[in-house]
Design an enzyme around this catalytic site. Structure first.
Site, PDB file in Angstrom:
ATOM      1  N   GLN A 168      -6.796   6.368  -1.069  1.00  0.00           N
ATOM      2  CA  GLN A 168      -5.837   6.008  -0.032  1.00  0.00           C
ATOM      3  C   GLN A 168      -4.890   7.154   0.299  1.00  0.00           C
ATOM      4  O   GLN A 168      -4.784   8.132  -0.444  1.00  0.00           O
ATOM      5  CB  GLN A 168      -5.026   4.788  -0.472  1.00  0.00           C
ATOM      6  CG  GLN A 168      -5.847   3.511  -0.524  1.00  0.00           C
ATOM      7  CD  GLN A 168      -4.986   2.293  -0.787  1.00  0.00           C
ATOM      8  OE1 GLN A 168      -4.909   1.816  -1.905  1.00  0.00           O
ATOM      9  NE2 GLN A 168      -4.337   1.791   0.249  1.00  0.00           N
ATOM     10  N   ASP A 176      -9.571   2.371  -1.880  1.00  0.00           N
ATOM     11  CA  ASP A 176     -10.226   2.204  -3.173  1.00  0.00           C
ATOM     12  C   ASP A 176      -9.704   1.011  -3.962  1.00  0.00           C
ATOM     13  O   ASP A 176     -10.480   0.299  -4.613  1.00  0.00           O
ATOM     14  CB  ASP A 176     -10.122   3.485  -4.005  1.00  0.00           C
ATOM     15  CG  ASP A 176      -8.709   4.041  -4.125  1.00  0.00           C
ATOM     16  OD1 ASP A 176      -7.759   3.419  -3.606  1.00  0.00           O
ATOM     17  OD2 ASP A 176      -8.562   5.110  -4.745  1.00  0.00           O
TER      18      ASP A 176
END
Length: 467
Positions: free
Chosen positions: A71, A226
């Site tokens: 991210q 993720d």
């Protein structure tokens, strides 16, 4: 048999799993490494994806795939869709000053928590955009679009021609600092506040949406960040808290309601299903264990054995694990500290124990912060590379204050992406794969409150020193 592929493009590597769309059975898998660092040319992600797919035997028979990625990473594109500069990753802390400035310019932490559900720190994309505008104005002038790592890879799989055609999802968008999980809309005023002007932003696709097809006809799901992918791969439901001991430390919970924590400890993220994912992230987790193992000249198995031979609390030795600065608490310039060294505890075993306890105490603080957001914690799922350590498993319930469930080691981020791909392929509900695919071991132990009390005292001293 229809197959689906899930991709985990993480900080350290690209991992691919290919599973049966109906049953979730693993068919084949592949992996390729990423270069180390906090700044990277995205072309390395593409090369690693190609290598990992080849390692997994290619996409023969694959009907759909999705990409999950680290991210916050800032990928900037020019009018031709070319990358303007190397991507700044989540663990790059050079925008810490920009984060503090932005918080003040909007009116303080509460204003940001209300606007987006999160108070930005150096990890967030919005702070990196401010840094770019201030420190690299020539590069900033070329930027027409900003996207995230998983967005960029999905776009490349679809041909990567028009930057206006990039898509993202709720989970990853919620980590930018300019998208609200509550309203489901971009806050372009915050983007402009940070960068000085508006930019093209990815369209936010639905959780089960097919965003396009590759030239070979493979359907592509929306993808996600993720952490949202890991929760989906684990089959986490309301009341489940995922504690991940990976490159970063993560504590996140599936919730039916959004969060807005003005303290900044909890980020009010969205998940990959349409719900919410309040999340606490620390910069320092498994890499702390790497560093201490290196200091002691041992491998991880020996480090674990050593830690388990020392008593709970390491006879007063405390390791505050801020080796890379820290995100939670927000101390980007901090360094680690060892406190309470005596003749009695000056052994390898005590240092190993203090390292494991220090990492877990930081995660326990995150679990408490999640509870303060009104999340009822039903169970804790302990995952990540660091969770393979027997010492981490055995000490986790002692420090976290409750039993932990340890799933069989697996690639849960890639599994979540594969599950999303199967969902997009079917157009129906998420597939009823066994969750998680392997077995789960429950570990219980007596809680030792003194460990956290001592850690709290020392970490507060470190925080005061940094302030």
């Amino acid at each position: 048999m229809s197959l689906v592929a899930g991709v985990d493009s993480s900080t350290q590597a690209c991992k691919v799993v290919i599973r049966d769309a109906a049953t979730g059975e693993l068919v084949r898998a592949g992996r390729a490494a990423h270069p180390d660092g906090s700044e990277i040319d995205p072309s390395h992600w593409w090369q690693a994806l190609e290598q990992a797919l080849a390692d997994a035997g290619g996409l023969d028979g694959v009907a759909a795939m999705s990409v999950a990625g680290q991210q916050h990473g800032m990928v900037t594109l020019d009018a031709r869709g070319q990358v303007v500069r190397p991507a700044l990753l989540w663990n790059d802390t050079r925008s810490a000053g920009a984060a503090a400035d932005l918080v003040g310019e909007l009116g303080g932490p509460q204003a940001w928590a209300t606007a987006t559900g999160s108070v930005p720190v150096a990890s967030f994309t919005v702070t990196k955009l401010r840094w770019l505008a201030e420190h690299e104005p020539r590069s900033a002038a070329r930027v027409v679009a900003v996207v995230l790592p998983h967005d960029w890879l999905t776009w490349r799989l679809l041909g990567g021609a028009d930057p206006a055609a990039v898509s993202t999802d709720r989970g990853d968008a919620s980590g930018t600092g300019y998208w609200s999980a509550v309203t489901g809309e971009y806050r372009r005023d915050l983007l402009t506040l940070a960068f000085g002007r508006d930019l093209l932003l990815p369209r936010v696709a639905g959780p089960a949406e097919v965003v396009g097809r590759t030239s070979a006809g493979v359907a592509l799901g929306a993808g996600t960040g993720d952490n949202a992918a890991a929760a989906l791969g684990l089959g986490a439901a309301a009341g489940d808290v995922v504690v991940s001991v990976g490159t970063s430390g993560v504590v996140c919970a599936v919730s039916t309601t959004p969060s807005a924590d003005p303290s900044g400890a909890v980020a009010g993220f969205a998940d990959a299903t349409g719900a919410f994912l309040p999340l606490v992230c620390t910069l320092n987790a498994a890499r702390v264990l790497d560093a201490v193992a290196r200091m002691l000249g041992v491998d991880h198995a020996t480090l674990s054995d050593l830690a388990l031979t020392a008593p709970s609390g390491a006879d007063g030795l405390v390791l505050v694990p801020y080796l890379d600065g820290e995100r939670t608490p927000d101390l980007p310039a901090a360094s680690g500290a060892v406190h309470g060294l005596t003749h009695r505890n000056s052994t390898s075993a005590h240092l190993a124990r203090a390292a494991v306890e220090g990492v877990l105490c930081g995660l326990a603080d995150g679990l408490d912060a999640i509870r303060r957001q009104g999340v009822a914690v039903r169970r804790v799922l302990l995952v990540g590379g660091g969770a393979r350590s027997v010492a981490v498993q055995q000490m986790a319930p002692v420090v976290l204050g409750m039993p932990v469930d340890v799933p069989e080691p697996g690639e849960y981020v890639a599994d979540g992406a594969a599950r999303q791909a199967a969902w997009a392929l079917s157009g129906a509900a998420t597939p009823p794969w066994p969750q998680p695919p392997g077995g789960i071991v429950r570990i219980e132990a007596d809680v030792d409150p003194a460990v956290r009390q001592r850690y709290s005292e020392v970490s507060l001293m470190v925080s005061a020193r940094e302030d």
